[in-house]
Design a protein around this motif. Structure first.
Motif, PDB file in Angstrom:
ATOM      1  N   ARG A   5       0.880  -1.149   0.001  1.00 39.06           N
ATOM      2  CA  ARG A   5      -0.040   0.027   0.059  1.00 39.06           C
ATOM      3  C   ARG A   5       1.019   1.137   0.112  1.00 39.06           C
ATOM      4  O   ARG A   5       1.589   1.692   0.943  1.00 39.06           O
ATOM      5  CB  ARG A   5      -0.753  -0.155   1.239  1.00 39.06           C
ATOM      6  N   GLY A   6       1.030   2.043  -1.070  1.00 34.76           N
ATOM      7  CA  GLY A   6       1.758   3.192  -1.424  1.00 34.76           C
ATOM      8  C   GLY A   6       3.165   2.864  -1.326  1.00 34.76           C
ATOM      9  O   GLY A   6       3.962   3.902  -1.325  1.00 34.76           O
ATOM     10  N   LYS A   7       3.803   1.738  -1.393  1.00 31.18           N
ATOM     11  CA  LYS A   7       5.276   1.511  -1.537  1.00 31.18           C
ATOM     12  C   LYS A   7       5.400   0.082  -2.067  1.00 31.18           C
ATOM     13  O   LYS A   7       4.628  -0.674  -2.311  1.00 31.18           O
ATOM     14  CB  LYS A   7       6.121   1.695  -0.082  1.00 31.18           C
ATOM     15  N   MET A   8       6.650  -0.140  -2.508  1.00 25.60           N
ATOM     16  CA  MET A   8       7.180  -1.504  -3.224  1.00 25.60           C
ATOM     17  C   MET A   8       8.249  -1.857  -2.515  1.00 25.60           C
ATOM     18  O   MET A   8       9.228  -1.176  -1.910  1.00 25.60           O
ATOM     19  CB  MET A   8       7.396  -1.166  -4.705  1.00 25.60           C
ATOM     20  N   ILE A   9       8.198  -3.164  -2.292  1.00 24.20           N
ATOM     21  CA  ILE A   9       9.413  -3.889  -1.586  1.00 24.20           C
ATOM     22  C   ILE A   9      10.367  -4.441  -2.987  1.00 24.20           C
ATOM     23  O   ILE A   9       9.898  -5.214  -3.523  1.00 24.20           O
ATOM     24  CB  ILE A   9       8.837  -5.013  -0.798  1.00 24.20           C
ATOM     25  N   PRO A  10      11.467  -4.018  -2.817  1.00 26.85           N
ATOM     26  CA  PRO A  10      12.429  -4.494  -3.863  1.00 26.85           C
ATOM     27  C   PRO A  10      12.657  -5.913  -3.934  1.00 26.85           C
ATOM     28  O   PRO A  10      12.789  -6.462  -2.738  1.00 26.85           O
ATOM     29  CB  PRO A  10      13.647  -3.733  -3.805  1.00 26.85           C
ATOM     30  N   MET A  11      13.223  -6.442  -4.920  1.00 33.81           N
ATOM     31  CA  MET A  11      13.562  -8.072  -4.810  1.00 33.81           C
ATOM     32  C   MET A  11      14.500  -8.401  -3.824  1.00 33.81           C
ATOM     33  O   MET A  11      14.520  -9.137  -3.171  1.00 33.81           O
ATOM     34  CB  MET A  11      13.804  -8.232  -6.359  1.00 33.81           C
ATOM     35  N   ARG A  12      15.531  -7.242  -3.687  1.00 32.08           N
ATOM     36  CA  ARG A  12      16.583  -7.602  -2.869  1.00 32.08           C
ATOM     37  C   ARG A  12      16.118  -7.649  -1.364  1.00 32.08           C
ATOM     38  O   ARG A  12      16.577  -8.518  -0.421  1.00 32.08           O
ATOM     39  CB  ARG A  12      17.622  -6.435  -2.889  1.00 32.08           C
ATOM     40  N   ARG A  43      12.332  -4.841  12.882  1.00 32.42           N
ATOM     41  CA  ARG A  43      13.589  -5.514  12.200  1.00 32.42           C
ATOM     42  C   ARG A  43      13.575  -5.396  10.900  1.00 32.42           C
ATOM     43  O   ARG A  43      15.021  -5.230  10.382  1.00 32.42           O
ATOM     44  CB  ARG A  43      13.423  -7.000  12.407  1.00 32.42           C
ATOM     45  N   ILE A  44      12.680  -5.153  10.030  1.00 28.33           N
ATOM     46  CA  ILE A  44      12.813  -5.009   8.555  1.00 28.33           C
ATOM     47  C   ILE A  44      11.840  -3.606   8.297  1.00 28.33           C
ATOM     48  O   ILE A  44      10.559  -3.751   8.081  1.00 28.33           O
ATOM     49  CB  ILE A  44      12.127  -6.311   7.957  1.00 28.33           C
ATOM     50  N   PRO A  45      12.707  -2.475   8.285  1.00 29.95           N
ATOM     51  CA  PRO A  45      11.848  -1.129   8.046  1.00 29.95           C
ATOM     52  C   PRO A  45      11.035  -1.184   6.674  1.00 29.95           C
ATOM     53  O   PRO A  45       9.980  -0.500   6.717  1.00 29.95           O
ATOM     54  CB  PRO A  45      13.087  -0.281   7.943  1.00 29.95           C
ATOM     55  N   GLU A  46      11.425  -2.043   5.652  1.00 35.93           N
ATOM     56  CA  GLU A  46      10.565  -1.873   4.452  1.00 35.93           C
ATOM     57  C   GLU A  46       9.283  -2.610   4.646  1.00 35.93           C
ATOM     58  O   GLU A  46       8.304  -2.361   4.029  1.00 35.93           O
ATOM     59  CB  GLU A  46      11.214  -2.873   3.414  1.00 35.93           C
ATOM     60  N   LEU A  47       8.844  -3.323   5.716  1.00 34.41           N
ATOM     61  CA  LEU A  47       7.661  -3.633   6.304  1.00 34.41           C
ATOM     62  C   LEU A  47       6.607  -2.712   6.871  1.00 34.41           C
ATOM     63  O   LEU A  47       5.414  -3.057   7.013  1.00 34.41           O
ATOM     64  CB  LEU A  47       7.903  -4.948   7.099  1.00 34.41           C
ATOM     65  N   GLN A  48       7.346  -1.394   6.933  1.00 39.50           N
ATOM     66  CA  GLN A  48       6.366  -0.421   7.548  1.00 39.50           C
ATOM     67  C   GLN A  48       5.260  -0.014   6.776  1.00 39.50           C
ATOM     68  O   GLN A  48       5.484  -0.003   5.599  1.00 39.50           O
ATOM     69  CB  GLN A  48       7.405   0.688   7.956  1.00 39.50           C
ATOM     70  N   GLY A  49       3.936  -0.104   7.465  1.00 41.41           N
ATOM     71  CA  GLY A  49       2.885   0.217   6.474  1.00 41.41           C
ATOM     72  C   GLY A  49       2.426  -1.025   5.415  1.00 41.41           C
ATOM     73  O   GLY A  49       1.287  -0.696   4.757  1.00 41.41           O
ATOM     74  N   VAL A  50       3.287  -2.119   5.496  1.00 40.51           N
ATOM     75  CA  VAL A  50       2.660  -3.106   4.738  1.00 40.51           C
ATOM     76  C   VAL A  50       1.534  -3.957   5.573  1.00 40.51           C
ATOM     77  O   VAL A  50       1.845  -4.208   6.617  1.00 40.51           O
ATOM     78  CB  VAL A  50       3.862  -3.916   4.225  1.00 40.51           C
ATOM     79  N   GLU A  51       0.641  -4.474   4.511  1.00 33.18           N
ATOM     80  CA  GLU A  51      -0.436  -5.400   5.346  1.00 33.18           C
ATOM     81  C   GLU A  51       0.285  -6.740   5.384  1.00 33.18           C
ATOM     82  O   GLU A  51       0.624  -7.309   4.443  1.00 33.18           O
ATOM     83  CB  GLU A  51      -1.677  -5.308   4.311  1.00 33.18           C
ATOM     84  N   MET A  52       0.164  -7.216   6.901  1.00 38.83           N
ATOM     85  CA  MET A  52       0.732  -8.513   7.252  1.00 38.83           C
ATOM     86  C   MET A  52      -0.254  -9.117   8.119  1.00 38.83           C
ATOM     87  O   MET A  52      -0.797  -8.361   9.058  1.00 38.83           O
ATOM     88  CB  MET A  52       2.094  -8.418   7.682  1.00 38.83           C
ATOM     89  N   THR A  53      -0.246 -10.371   7.824  1.00 38.45           N
ATOM     90  CA  THR A  53      -0.997 -11.144   8.807  1.00 38.45           C
ATOM     91  C   THR A  53      -0.203 -12.581   9.196  1.00 38.45           C
ATOM     92  O   THR A  53       0.710 -12.857   8.318  1.00 38.45           O
ATOM     93  CB  THR A  53      -2.240 -11.792   8.273  1.00 38.45           C
ATOM     94  N   VAL A  54      -0.484 -13.111  10.398  1.00 41.53           N
ATOM     95  CA  VAL A  54       0.303 -14.373  10.516  1.00 41.53           C
ATOM     96  C   VAL A  54      -0.731 -15.473  10.863  1.00 41.53           C
ATOM     97  O   VAL A  54      -1.810 -15.313  11.570  1.00 41.53           O
ATOM     98  CB  VAL A  54       1.424 -14.226  11.549  1.00 41.53           C
TER      99      VAL A  54
END
Length: 310
Positions: A5-12, A43-54
């Motif tokens: 949502r509003g950002k992309m997580i690069p392949m790396r 721990r992984i800043p790129e996950l800020q604002g990302v929709e996640m469920t466990v």
């Protein structure tokens, strides 16, 4: 890339996710799903604002480790293991696999896989043989091995592959028959009219087809939609064909011959897609698929195996 949502997580970062080790300072039994996700975002800043469920944690087959699934943006899923003792989360690149097979069991599995591949290749070879019946070919008519190439006259990788095919035909003059099949891509502006023109030439003379085939690839960088007809006419000046009849077929979409050839090319495209082909060049060596501009050595290995099993 993974779209959020509003950002992309690069392949790396995606690769990082598959190997990341996250440590917590509390026991695993006390970690709620919300706390687990919050720790991941830290721990992984790129996950800020990302929709996640466990998912709910379940016992795993590995000692005291629990297992679960992390879902990102509702579509990317990553399995994980959670240590109850060290309070560490391990994200897995793929599901655990059994590596307990003995050498004899591995040999048996490989033999079964090879047999399955050979059965699929044999069926593909029969289907392509029926489809390509009567089309121009190079090499020995009774050759035990046929190479079918789905190709695009405007594709630079296909132009590179032509020299490999030429080398193979010289190297195996009695063993190989080569058949060119059309798969012009939408991204190329003169590939389709070139394919139509080549098959219009083939209706009168196979050598005329190969004249166009060779020049399209050898002079590919000089070709444009605007000079296509002019160049083709010059290449066919000495060919034993009715040039006016060829031109009507090649460039008049209202002619029955043009419509017939265009339909055959559409069928060729549909056939390639039915076999799962999405790009060019793609080769079938007695039904065994090789994709991309492969080196001669890749064909050598397959040809030798086919000859050994014949």
């Amino acid at each position: 890339m993974v779209v959020t949502r509003g950002k992309m997580i690069p392949m790396r970062t995606t690769i990082l996710l598959l190997n990341f080790l996250v440590a917590f300072s509390v026991s695993a039994q006390e970690i709620s799903q919300e706390q687990l996700l919050a720790n991941l975002r830290v721990r992984i800043p790129e996950l800020q604002g990302v929709e996640m469920t466990v998912s709910e944690l379940e016992p795993s087959p590995y000692g005291n480790l629990k297992q679960g699934v992390l879902t990102i943006n509702g579509q990317q899923t990553i399995q994980f293991l959670l240590s109850e003792e060290q309070s560490e989360l391990i994200l897995l690149a793929q599901a655990p696999m059994d590596v307990s097979l003995s050498e004899s069991q591995i040999a048996g599995e490989l033999e079964q896989l090879q047999e399955q591949e050979d059965l699929v290749a044999a069926e593909s070879h029969r289907a392509l043989s029926r489809f390509a019946d009567g089309k121009p070919f190079r090499g020995a008519a009774d050759a035990p091995i046929t190479i079918y190439e789905f190709s695009d006259f405007q594709c630079p990788y296909c132009a590179r592959a032509k020299s490999v095919v030429d080398e193979l035909l010289n190297k195996y003059p009695d063993d190989i028959r080569f058949v060119y099949l059309h798969f012009p891509l939408d991204i190329h502006d003169w590939a389709m009219p070139a394919a139509i023109a080549a098959d219009c030439a083939a209706r009168q003379d196979d050598d005329a087809f190969w004249t166009l085939h060779d020049n399209f690839f050898d002079l590919q960088k000089d070709m444009e939609v605007t000079n296509l007809i002019e160049k083709m006419r010059s290449w066919l000046e000495t060919a034993p064909i009715d040039i006016d009849q060829w031109e009507q077929c090649a460039i008049d979409p209202s002619s029955a011959s043009n419509q017939g050839v265009a339909l055959e090319i559409d069928i060729s495209i549909a056939t390639a897609k039915r076999f799962g082909i999405t790009g060019t060049p793609a080769f079938f060596v007695n039904g065994h698929l090789l994709t991309g501009a492969q080196p001669v050595e890749a064909f050598d290995a397959l040809i030798q195996r086919i000859k050994a099993n014949s």
